[in-house]
Design a protein around this motif. Structure first.
Motif, PDB file in Angstrom:
ATOM      1  N   GLU A  58     -20.201   3.688  66.584  1.00 46.11           N
ATOM      2  CA  GLU A  58     -20.811   2.836  67.600  1.00 46.11           C
ATOM      3  C   GLU A  58     -20.104   2.940  68.940  1.00 46.11           C
ATOM      4  O   GLU A  58     -20.738   2.821  69.993  1.00 46.11           O
ATOM      5  CB  GLU A  58     -20.834   1.389  67.102  1.00 46.11           C
ATOM      6  CG  GLU A  58     -21.838   1.188  65.977  1.00 46.11           C
ATOM      7  CD  GLU A  58     -21.781  -0.184  65.347  1.00 46.11           C
ATOM      8  OE1 GLU A  58     -20.850  -0.957  65.678  1.00 46.11           O
ATOM      9  OE2 GLU A  58     -22.648  -0.479  64.496  1.00 46.11           O
ATOM     10  N   GLN A  59     -18.786   3.168  68.928  1.00 51.45           N
ATOM     11  CA  GLN A  59     -18.061   3.275  70.193  1.00 51.45           C
ATOM     12  C   GLN A  59     -17.986   4.723  70.692  1.00 51.45           C
ATOM     13  O   GLN A  59     -17.538   4.977  71.813  1.00 51.45           O
ATOM     14  CB  GLN A  59     -16.657   2.681  70.071  1.00 51.45           C
ATOM     15  CG  GLN A  59     -15.715   3.421  69.142  1.00 51.45           C
ATOM     16  CD  GLN A  59     -14.442   2.630  68.830  1.00 51.45           C
ATOM     17  OE1 GLN A  59     -14.450   1.394  68.853  1.00 51.45           O
ATOM     18  NE2 GLN A  59     -13.346   3.321  68.542  1.00 51.45           N
ATOM     19  N   GLY A  60     -18.410   5.669  69.859  1.00 51.03           N
ATOM     20  CA  GLY A  60     -18.479   7.070  70.279  1.00 51.03           C
ATOM     21  C   GLY A  60     -17.170   7.824  70.221  1.00 51.03           C
ATOM     22  O   GLY A  60     -17.079   8.950  70.736  1.00 51.03           O
ATOM     23  N   ARG A  61     -16.148   7.273  69.601  1.00 51.08           N
ATOM     24  CA  ARG A  61     -14.834   7.929  69.507  1.00 51.08           C
ATOM     25  C   ARG A  61     -13.998   7.180  68.480  1.00 51.08           C
ATOM     26  O   ARG A  61     -14.334   6.058  68.095  1.00 51.08           O
ATOM     27  CB  ARG A  61     -14.129   7.907  70.861  1.00 51.08           C
ATOM     28  CG  ARG A  61     -13.846   6.507  71.378  1.00 51.08           C
ATOM     29  CD  ARG A  61     -13.378   6.489  72.809  1.00 51.08           C
ATOM     30  NE  ARG A  61     -13.048   5.139  73.259  1.00 51.08           N
ATOM     31  CZ  ARG A  61     -13.930   4.220  73.618  1.00 51.08           C
ATOM     32  NH1 ARG A  61     -15.219   4.520  73.586  1.00 51.08           N
ATOM     33  NH2 ARG A  61     -13.546   3.026  74.017  1.00 51.08           N
ATOM     34  N   ASP A  62     -12.885   7.795  68.068  1.00 53.34           N
ATOM     35  CA  ASP A  62     -12.000   7.090  67.151  1.00 53.34           C
ATOM     36  C   ASP A  62     -11.028   6.227  67.942  1.00 53.34           C
ATOM     37  O   ASP A  62     -11.121   6.110  69.171  1.00 53.34           O
ATOM     38  CB  ASP A  62     -11.289   8.073  66.208  1.00 53.34           C
ATOM     39  CG  ASP A  62     -10.248   8.937  66.913  1.00 53.34           C
ATOM     40  OD1 ASP A  62      -9.976   8.732  68.117  1.00 53.34           O
ATOM     41  OD2 ASP A  62      -9.696   9.840  66.251  1.00 53.34           O
ATOM     42  N   ASP A  63     -10.066   5.616  67.267  1.00 56.40           N
ATOM     43  CA  ASP A  63      -9.164   4.681  67.942  1.00 56.40           C
ATOM     44  C   ASP A  63      -8.153   5.372  68.839  1.00 56.40           C
ATOM     45  O   ASP A  63      -7.437   4.710  69.596  1.00 56.40           O
ATOM     46  CB  ASP A  63      -8.438   3.817  66.900  1.00 56.40           C
ATOM     47  CG  ASP A  63      -9.389   2.877  66.181  1.00 56.40           C
ATOM     48  OD1 ASP A  63     -10.440   2.540  66.761  1.00 56.40           O
ATOM     49  OD2 ASP A  63      -9.095   2.485  65.030  1.00 56.40           O
ATOM     50  N   ARG A  64      -8.084   6.706  68.755  1.00 58.77           N
ATOM     51  CA  ARG A  64      -7.225   7.473  69.656  1.00 58.77           C
ATOM     52  C   ARG A  64      -8.000   8.060  70.822  1.00 58.77           C
ATOM     53  O   ARG A  64      -7.450   8.807  71.623  1.00 58.77           O
ATOM     54  CB  ARG A  64      -6.527   8.604  68.882  1.00 58.77           C
ATOM     55  CG  ARG A  64      -5.524   8.119  67.844  1.00 58.77           C
ATOM     56  CD  ARG A  64      -4.912   9.277  67.079  1.00 58.77           C
ATOM     57  NE  ARG A  64      -5.897   9.934  66.218  1.00 58.77           N
ATOM     58  CZ  ARG A  64      -5.670  11.047  65.522  1.00 58.77           C
ATOM     59  NH1 ARG A  64      -4.486  11.642  65.596  1.00 58.77           N
ATOM     60  NH2 ARG A  64      -6.611  11.570  64.753  1.00 58.77           N
ATOM     61  N   GLY A  65      -9.286   7.731  70.869  1.00 55.82           N
ATOM     62  CA  GLY A  65     -10.123   8.231  71.944  1.00 55.82           C
ATOM     63  C   GLY A  65     -10.634   9.636  71.717  1.00 55.82           C
ATOM     64  O   GLY A  65     -11.160  10.260  72.649  1.00 55.82           O
ATOM     65  N   ARG A  66     -10.534  10.147  70.497  1.00 55.07           N
ATOM     66  CA  ARG A  66     -10.950  11.516  70.217  1.00 55.07           C
ATOM     67  C   ARG A  66     -12.378  11.562  69.678  1.00 55.07           C
ATOM     68  O   ARG A  66     -12.882  10.610  69.092  1.00 55.07           O
ATOM     69  CB  ARG A  66     -10.003  12.170  69.197  1.00 55.07           C
ATOM     70  CG  ARG A  66      -8.568  12.187  69.663  1.00 55.07           C
ATOM     71  CD  ARG A  66      -7.764  13.324  69.053  1.00 55.07           C
ATOM     72  NE  ARG A  66      -7.963  13.524  67.622  1.00 55.07           N
ATOM     73  CZ  ARG A  66      -7.436  14.542  66.949  1.00 55.07           C
ATOM     74  NH1 ARG A  66      -6.706  15.442  67.577  1.00 55.07           N
ATOM     75  NH2 ARG A  66      -7.626  14.663  65.655  1.00 55.07           N
TER      76      ARG A  66
END
Length: 243
Positions: free
Chosen positions: A123-131
């Protein structure tokens, strides 16, 4: 009325005597009126069973009394009819054939992502590291055609033994991204994630596979149905048979 309990489960665990265990488990299952398939190998156990709820859960409890299977977890769903014709217990070289002896999940699992976290990442389009997150479907092509995660990578493999060669051909496309391997119930994606990591790819397995995802968060970001290997043919995100 859905009165038949269906379970799927697997566990990578060392079994020194799979051939000797085979008749023991078959006798227990038949005594409780269960039908389905149990696969045994030195690397572990894989089972798909259906029957009366009390009998099936008692069978699982008895199985867990063996220290080798104490951590076995099951995924449950219901059907109005018995989806299996008979009770089979088979001794195999691998519970899911990959032909890569160095991939040994019983010696240590690959990292996993739980369904709720994966849904949030999608839903946010990335993982928690921004990847970037790449969903990699490890199932056979005919299974994928019944339903898959939106935008997932599908290499059109016809059998799981082709997966390592597909990784070699597409490795550069995955390096530097967070790759989440997924499958029906977790068994293929567990081996797949280990192999991917051996190849230098930052891979996680989806905990519980598609069925676990359906059970915990429903069908968000999944298109279609999940193919299953019994007479139900497929289940929807509510884990209901669709035929």
């Amino acid at each position: 009325m859905a009165s038949v309990l269906n379970i799927s489960a697997y566990l990578f665990t060392q079994i020194a005597d799979p051939a000797a265990l085979r008749p023991v488990l078959r006798e227990r299952a038949v005594a409780r009126g269960l039908k389905g398939t149990i696969l045994l190998a030195e690397e572990g156990i894989n089972l798909f069973l259906a029957g009366g709820a009390d009998d099936l859960r008692a069978f699982v409890d008895e199985l867990r009394a063996d220290a080798r299977f104490a951590s076995l977890t099951t995924k449950e769903s219901w059907s109005s009819e018995q989806p299996f014709q008979r009770m089979l217990v088979k001794h195999k070289r691998e519970i899911i054939r990959m032909d890569r002896p160095t991939v040994r999940p019983a010696a240590g699992r690959a990292p996993a992502v739980d369904p709720a976290t994966l849904r949030r990442w999608l839903e946010q389009g990335r993982d928690d590291r921004g990847r970037d997150v790449v969903l990699l479907d490890t199932r056979n092509a005919f299974e994928v055609d019944r339903g898959a995660f939106a935008g997932a990578v599908d290499w059109r493999i016809e059998r799981f033994t082709q997966f390592p060669d597909a990784v070699a051909a597409h490795r550069d496309e995955l390096v530097g991204k967070t790759v989440v391997s997924y499958c029906t119930g977790g068994i293929r994606c567990e081996k797949a994630a280990l192999h991917l990591r051996d190849e230098g790819i930052d891979a996680l397995q989806l905990e519980g596979g598609i069925l676990g995802y359906f059970e915990q968060v429903g069908g968000a970001h999944f298109e279609g149905e999940c193919f299953v290997f019994d007479e139900r043919i497929a289940v929807d995100p509510r884990l209901a048979p669709v035929g």
